[in-house]
Write an enzyme that holds these catalytic residues in place. Sequence first.
Site, PDB file in Angstrom:
ATOM      1  N   GLY A  48       1.056  -1.244   0.084  1.00 38.99           N
ATOM      2  CA  GLY A  48       0.026  -0.025   0.047  1.00 38.99           C
ATOM      3  C   GLY A  48       0.944   1.246   0.062  1.00 38.99           C
ATOM      4  O   GLY A  48       1.377   1.594  -1.129  1.00 38.99           O
ATOM      5  N   SER A 120       6.193  -4.738  -1.809  1.00 40.95           N
ATOM      6  CA  SER A 120       6.025  -3.580  -2.175  1.00 40.95           C
ATOM      7  C   SER A 120       6.362  -2.432  -0.886  1.00 40.95           C
ATOM      8  O   SER A 120       7.239  -2.573  -0.200  1.00 40.95           O
ATOM      9  CB  SER A 120       4.722  -3.203  -2.744  1.00 40.95           C
ATOM     10  OG  SER A 120       4.565  -1.835  -3.408  1.00 40.95           O
ATOM     11  N   TRP A 121       5.527  -1.647  -0.507  1.00 44.15           N
ATOM     12  CA  TRP A 121       5.461  -0.691   0.736  1.00 44.15           C
ATOM     13  C   TRP A 121       5.758  -1.772   1.790  1.00 44.15           C
ATOM     14  O   TRP A 121       6.578  -1.189   2.664  1.00 44.15           O
ATOM     15  CB  TRP A 121       4.036  -0.120   0.925  1.00 44.15           C
ATOM     16  CG  TRP A 121       3.896   0.123   2.737  1.00 44.15           C
ATOM     17  CD1 TRP A 121       3.205  -0.383   3.534  1.00 44.15           C
ATOM     18  CD2 TRP A 121       4.831   1.253   3.205  1.00 44.15           C
ATOM     19  NE1 TRP A 121       3.375   0.262   4.594  1.00 44.15           N
ATOM     20  CE2 TRP A 121       4.332   1.236   4.632  1.00 44.15           C
ATOM     21  CE3 TRP A 121       5.817   2.181   3.004  1.00 44.15           C
ATOM     22  CZ2 TRP A 121       4.836   2.053   5.646  1.00 44.15           C
ATOM     23  CZ3 TRP A 121       6.324   3.170   3.900  1.00 44.15           C
ATOM     24  CH2 TRP A 121       5.942   2.860   5.044  1.00 44.15           C
ATOM     25  N   ASP A 275       9.144  -4.285 -13.575  1.00 40.90           N
ATOM     26  CA  ASP A 275       8.548  -3.021 -12.665  1.00 40.90           C
ATOM     27  C   ASP A 275       9.082  -1.825 -12.882  1.00 40.90           C
ATOM     28  O   ASP A 275      10.040  -1.399 -12.281  1.00 40.90           O
ATOM     29  CB  ASP A 275       8.977  -3.714 -11.327  1.00 40.90           C
ATOM     30  CG  ASP A 275       8.176  -3.051 -10.259  1.00 40.90           C
ATOM     31  OD1 ASP A 275       7.646  -2.014 -10.344  1.00 40.90           O
ATOM     32  OD2 ASP A 275       8.434  -3.523  -9.094  1.00 40.90           O
ATOM     33  N   HIS A 303       5.438  -5.442 -10.940  1.00 41.18           N
ATOM     34  CA  HIS A 303       5.529  -5.299  -9.663  1.00 41.18           C
ATOM     35  C   HIS A 303       4.680  -6.346  -9.083  1.00 41.18           C
ATOM     36  O   HIS A 303       4.182  -6.154  -7.959  1.00 41.18           O
ATOM     37  CB  HIS A 303       4.798  -3.902  -9.525  1.00 41.18           C
ATOM     38  CG  HIS A 303       5.163  -3.346  -7.988  1.00 41.18           C
ATOM     39  ND1 HIS A 303       6.235  -2.647  -7.608  1.00 41.18           N
ATOM     40  CD2 HIS A 303       4.102  -2.981  -7.001  1.00 41.18           C
ATOM     41  CE1 HIS A 303       6.093  -2.405  -6.495  1.00 41.18           C
ATOM     42  NE2 HIS A 303       4.972  -2.429  -6.078  1.00 41.18           N
TER      43      HIS A 303
END
Length: 339
Positions: A48, A120-121, A275, A303
């Site tokens: 996120g 990711s985050w 990505d 991604h």
Amino acid sequence: MPSRSEDTRYPSNEPHESGMLEVGDGHSLYWEVSGNPHGKPAVALHGGPGSGSSPRTRSLFDPNRYRVVLFDQRNSGRSTPSATDPVVDLSANTTQHLVADIEALRVHLGIERWLVWGGSWGVTLALAYAQAHPERVTEMVLAAVTNGDRRDTDWITRDMGRVFPREWERFRDGVPSAEREGDLSAAYGRLLHDPDPEVRAKAARGWCEWEDTHMSLAPDAAPSLSVADPTFQLAFARLVTHYWSHGCFLEDGQLLREIERLHGIPAVLIHGRHDVSSPLGAAWALHRAWPGSELVVLDHTGHGGGSMTAAIIAATDRFAQDQGEQSSPFTGDHDRDRR
């Protein structure tokens, strides 16, 4: 142990424990534990910011060998208060708060040390947590590497307009003309907290459409955020813009500068060559500065998607092996660079 094919996850397993943990500032976190109650502990940090945990994450871990902990970060998923509330205060939601929350959850569950997985985050958060508490981390599996630097968020919100000029102009024009040359994350953040629900909904939809655009170059990419429930779009966009407009509450370059704190912790970094949202350079720099890390570059992945799942499962399988077993190599379509 033979590797699992890229489209094969472990069987879905339901949590055998769950609850809400009060962490202060009026926040309560939803958490759950699945897999083997006596297995190797692992905590999964969702992306996120604001995506919330997904039941599919459980299937990245062998349920016979792992005790898997999932939770929803502050204001996301089933944690309260929710970022979907018409009026929500995000001031007590920072990277430092989330790091403290992870540690509070570890203590609550009586876990001494655990493997940390992030996507990711979740990679940025995993690095921040591990650098704050390296003695609590056994290994790390990090997919779609991010580091929270302003350079990377500026790349997504502004520089990538050179790749998607038509779509970026639409994204930029979603904020008032006086704010179009400034911090677009902050400008969208203000719209996402506007008293008018239609203004909030339009801004959330515009933000999510741009997110889907800059993740679209992967061979198997398909829209996900732009077609999500409007309530989810609002929470997601509010939390992403909150973090990005504040530099992810980190000093620029902090996580790379303090990488020595992670020396000695085995890690697998997994990144897709397609990505464009998080270019490979960040993963490469992290790997080069981190002895003991292994970088797996997936040639036909962005991604997420592609062979990402297979690479993650290969890593969690390997780290679950008994000390006496010989590690099995990764297989599939990727380059590897070991340190």
